[in-house]
Design a protein around this motif. Structure first.
Motif, PDB file in Angstrom:
ATOM      1  N   LEU A 105       0.759  -1.278  -0.098  1.00  0.00           N
ATOM      2  CA  LEU A 105      -0.063  -0.109   0.072  1.00  0.00           C
ATOM      3  C   LEU A 105       1.015   1.083   0.209  1.00  0.00           C
ATOM      4  O   LEU A 105       1.850   1.438   0.855  1.00  0.00           O
ATOM      5  CB  LEU A 105      -0.841   0.003   1.201  1.00  0.00           C
ATOM      6  CG  LEU A 105      -2.041  -0.893   1.341  1.00  0.00           C
ATOM      7  CD1 LEU A 105      -1.927  -2.189   0.561  1.00  0.00           C
ATOM      8  CD2 LEU A 105      -2.666  -0.931   2.821  1.00  0.00           C
ATOM      9  N   ARG A 106       0.727   2.159  -0.944  1.00  0.00           N
ATOM     10  CA  ARG A 106       1.383   3.510  -1.269  1.00  0.00           C
ATOM     11  C   ARG A 106       0.650   4.531  -1.345  1.00  0.00           C
ATOM     12  O   ARG A 106       0.350   4.940  -2.443  1.00  0.00           O
ATOM     13  CB  ARG A 106       2.403   3.048  -2.335  1.00  0.00           C
ATOM     14  CG  ARG A 106       3.560   1.895  -2.292  1.00  0.00           C
ATOM     15  CD  ARG A 106       4.583   1.919  -3.103  1.00  0.00           C
ATOM     16  NE  ARG A 106       5.857   1.316  -2.955  1.00  0.00           N
ATOM     17  CZ  ARG A 106       6.883   1.053  -3.367  1.00  0.00           C
ATOM     18  NH1 ARG A 106       7.244   1.767  -4.501  1.00  0.00           N
ATOM     19  NH2 ARG A 106       7.838   0.245  -2.828  1.00  0.00           N
ATOM     20  N   PRO A 107       0.324   5.213  -0.225  1.00  0.00           N
ATOM     21  CA  PRO A 107      -0.551   6.473  -0.253  1.00  0.00           C
ATOM     22  C   PRO A 107       0.163   7.600  -0.900  1.00  0.00           C
ATOM     23  O   PRO A 107       1.326   7.683  -0.614  1.00  0.00           O
ATOM     24  CB  PRO A 107      -0.922   6.622   1.155  1.00  0.00           C
ATOM     25  CG  PRO A 107      -0.377   5.475   2.004  1.00  0.00           C
ATOM     26  CD  PRO A 107       0.805   4.751   1.291  1.00  0.00           C
ATOM     27  N   GLY A 246       3.475  -0.747 -10.472  1.00  0.00           N
ATOM     28  CA  GLY A 246       3.460  -0.306  -9.126  1.00  0.00           C
ATOM     29  C   GLY A 246       4.884   0.378  -8.738  1.00  0.00           C
ATOM     30  O   GLY A 246       4.722   1.689  -7.947  1.00  0.00           O
ATOM     31  N   ASP A 247       5.626  -0.131  -8.914  1.00  0.00           N
ATOM     32  CA  ASP A 247       7.059   0.453  -8.660  1.00  0.00           C
ATOM     33  C   ASP A 247       7.437   1.723  -9.466  1.00  0.00           C
ATOM     34  O   ASP A 247       7.649   2.749  -8.748  1.00  0.00           O
ATOM     35  CB  ASP A 247       8.191  -0.526  -9.081  1.00  0.00           C
ATOM     36  CG  ASP A 247       9.627   0.303  -8.671  1.00  0.00           C
ATOM     37  OD1 ASP A 247       9.736   0.666  -7.598  1.00  0.00           O
ATOM     38  OD2 ASP A 247      10.634   0.079  -9.667  1.00  0.00           O
ATOM     39  N   ILE A 248       7.089   1.728 -10.545  1.00  0.00           N
ATOM     40  CA  ILE A 248       7.202   2.862 -11.622  1.00  0.00           C
ATOM     41  C   ILE A 248       6.296   4.057 -11.073  1.00  0.00           C
ATOM     42  O   ILE A 248       6.646   5.346 -10.872  1.00  0.00           O
ATOM     43  CB  ILE A 248       7.131   2.538 -12.891  1.00  0.00           C
ATOM     44  CG1 ILE A 248       8.342   1.662 -13.435  1.00  0.00           C
ATOM     45  CG2 ILE A 248       7.273   3.871 -13.805  1.00  0.00           C
ATOM     46  CD1 ILE A 248       8.316   1.088 -14.689  1.00  0.00           C
ATOM     47  N   SER A 250       4.307   4.577  -8.398  1.00  0.00           N
ATOM     48  CA  SER A 250       4.501   5.213  -7.164  1.00  0.00           C
ATOM     49  C   SER A 250       5.325   6.250  -6.927  1.00  0.00           C
ATOM     50  O   SER A 250       5.538   7.144  -6.412  1.00  0.00           O
ATOM     51  CB  SER A 250       4.457   4.318  -6.078  1.00  0.00           C
ATOM     52  OG  SER A 250       5.474   3.264  -6.175  1.00  0.00           O
ATOM     53  N   ASP A 251       6.744   6.145  -7.931  1.00  0.00           N
ATOM     54  CA  ASP A 251       7.726   7.263  -7.728  1.00  0.00           C
ATOM     55  C   ASP A 251       7.291   8.331  -8.494  1.00  0.00           C
ATOM     56  O   ASP A 251       7.240   9.479  -8.030  1.00  0.00           O
ATOM     57  CB  ASP A 251       8.844   6.649  -8.544  1.00  0.00           C
ATOM     58  CG  ASP A 251      10.103   6.024  -7.497  1.00  0.00           C
ATOM     59  OD1 ASP A 251       9.692   5.312  -6.462  1.00  0.00           O
ATOM     60  OD2 ASP A 251      11.225   6.393  -7.695  1.00  0.00           O
ATOM     61  N   GLU A 252       6.244   7.942  -9.475  1.00  0.00           N
ATOM     62  CA  GLU A 252       5.818   9.111 -10.251  1.00  0.00           C
ATOM     63  C   GLU A 252       4.950  10.105  -9.170  1.00  0.00           C
ATOM     64  O   GLU A 252       4.938  11.329  -9.245  1.00  0.00           O
ATOM     65  CB  GLU A 252       5.080   8.694 -11.554  1.00  0.00           C
ATOM     66  CG  GLU A 252       4.673  10.096 -12.133  1.00  0.00           C
ATOM     67  CD  GLU A 252       3.562   9.435 -13.377  1.00  0.00           C
ATOM     68  OE1 GLU A 252       3.120   8.267 -13.556  1.00  0.00           O
ATOM     69  OE2 GLU A 252       3.164  10.508 -14.273  1.00  0.00           O
TER      70      GLU A 252
HETATM   71 MN    MN Z   1      11.015   1.865  -6.332  1.00  0.00          MN
END
Ligand code: MN
Ligand code: NAD
Ligand code: IPM
Length: 368
Positions: A105-107, A246-248, A250-252
């Motif tokens: 979970l990445r708010p 999701g990795d990409i 979430s950094d954006e």
């Molecule tokens: Mn990452």
């Protein structure tokens, strides 16, 4: 209540931000009369140097036996030319798999006081409040076959693999979360090109219709979703997607919050939860004491909520972070001059409701 936590500070700024998250946990435990028991394990590049293994067996045992794991960051430029199998990052991938934490979970929230710190216009970012649900133990990161062949012409393969069960369980997390929020799930895929995306879309659609008819479901292709995240971020509530997407994304999404240093995460499965800020070890600023610790501190708040069921305590930490930001104390990534520990201390001060002390600290850092 006794909170037994394993700390894996790791590399670079991981150790610096974890120290502040622990200081905040100590303060909140003191206020709410809990006892905090921490044990620290070697992890990442420092563990490779000491033992040859980024996740030594003792650290894994410590992690599995704790109520929750708080991680800093892993990765060091010394290992950048090493093969993926041997790098510090491999320790993190193994840890996630061993703990079976499939839901990350990445708010991404834009605090009002930070609206003008995003490189995007404040009228675009204001009011942003989304949560990215990243599948964390499958997909392109773990699929087989994988590897480089060097006999004859070099060739390489990675595999984006999912089962229906894996897609259903991550989608269920997203739908359930949406029920506690604005009841919108955006499922992200690349179904116009990849079979993986076709099955993903089909499974999420069927699950939504069957189990979550009260939640609105929409689908976005990952490329246009990347664009919408920076053109109309307010439209999103809960997003669910494959591991690397999701990795990409979430950094954006971190640019919406003003800095990647602001983003926390919780990785959940059926047993021990893993909590880590979204950022990495930041070799460019490591050792300078200027890293933003708020992503780590907010990860500790997520730990209180998701692993220990301590909602009031989690809320107290989040509220203290907001007060610290509102007071004007900021690290350099947010155009401030405060150090990592000054920001951590400001959160501790806000937690204990010492408003005048907070104002004085803010003035000091403004003149520092
Ligand atoms: Mn990452
Ligand atoms: P990074 O997130 O470490 O840094 C990207 C940029 O953001 C840098 O300019 C850095 O100074 C800045 N930054 C990051 N966190 C910050 C903070 N808390 N406060 C202020 N500024 C911050 O990403 P990278 O440079 O691509 O990766 C560095 C190393 O970290 C690599 O080895 C990578 O594999 C690893 N990494 C680890 C994790 C993790 O452990 N979860 C996550 C991402 C990257
Ligand atoms: C993250 C990181 C990790 C990932 C790396 C360090 C393995 O970038 O947590 O976002 O790719 O998952």
């Amino acid at each position: 209540m006794e909170l037994r936590i394993t700390l894996l500070p790791g590399d670079g700024i991981g150790t610096e931000v974890t120290e502040q998250a622990v200081a905040v946990l100590e303060a909140v435990c003191h206020n709410f009369h809990h006892s905090l028991k921490t044990a620290t394990g070697l992890f990442g590049g420092v563990a490779i140097r000491a033992t040859g293994d980024p996740l030594p067996p003792e650290s894994l045992t410590l992690a599995k036996s704790a109520g929750a794991v708080l991680m800093g960051a892993t990765g060091h430029p010394d290992f950048d030319t090493w093969p993926p199998e041997k790098r510090p990052e491999k320790g993190l991938l193994r840890l996630r798999k061993e703990l079976a934490v499939f839901a990350n979970l990445r708010p991404a929230i834009c605090f009002q006081a930070l609206e003008s710190f995003s490189p995007l216009r404040s009228d675009i970012v204001q009011g942003t409040d989304m949560i990215i649900v990243r599948e964390l133990t499958g997909g392109l990161y773990y699929g087989t076959p994988r590897g480089i062949k060097r006999n004859g012409e070099a060739s390489v393969v990675n595999t984006m693999a999912y089962t229906q069960t894996e897609i259903e369980r991550i989608a269920r997390v997203a739908f359930n979360l949406a029920r506690t929020r604005r009841k919108l799930v955006t499922s992200v895929d690349k179904s116009n090109v990849l079979e993986n995306g076709q099955l993903w879309r089909e499974v999420v659609t069927n699950l939504g219709a069957k189990e979550f008819p009260d939640v609105k479901l929409e689908h976005q292709l990952v490329d246009s979703c990347a664009m919408l995240l920076v053109t109309n971020p307010r439209r999103f509530d809960v997003l669910v997607m494959e591991n690397m997407f999701g990795d990409i994304l979430s950094d954006e999404a971190s640019v919406l919050a003003g800095s990647i240093g602001m983003l926390p995460s919780a990785s959940l499965g059926e047993h021990t939860g893993l909590y880590e800020p979204v950022h990495g070890s930041a070799p460019d600023i490591a050792g300078k004491g200027i890293a933003n610790p708020l992503g780590a501190i907010l990860s500790a708040a997520m730990m209180l909520r998701h692993s220990f069921g301590l909602e009031a305590e989690a809320h107290a930490v989040e509220d203290a972070v907001k007060k610290a930001i509102d007071s004007g104390i900021r690290t350099r990534d947010l155009k401030g001059t405060a150090s990592t520990s000054e920001v951590g201390q400001a959160v501790v001060t806000a937690l204990t409701d010492r408003e005048p002390d907070l104002q004085r600290a803010a003035q000091r850092s403004a003149h520092g």
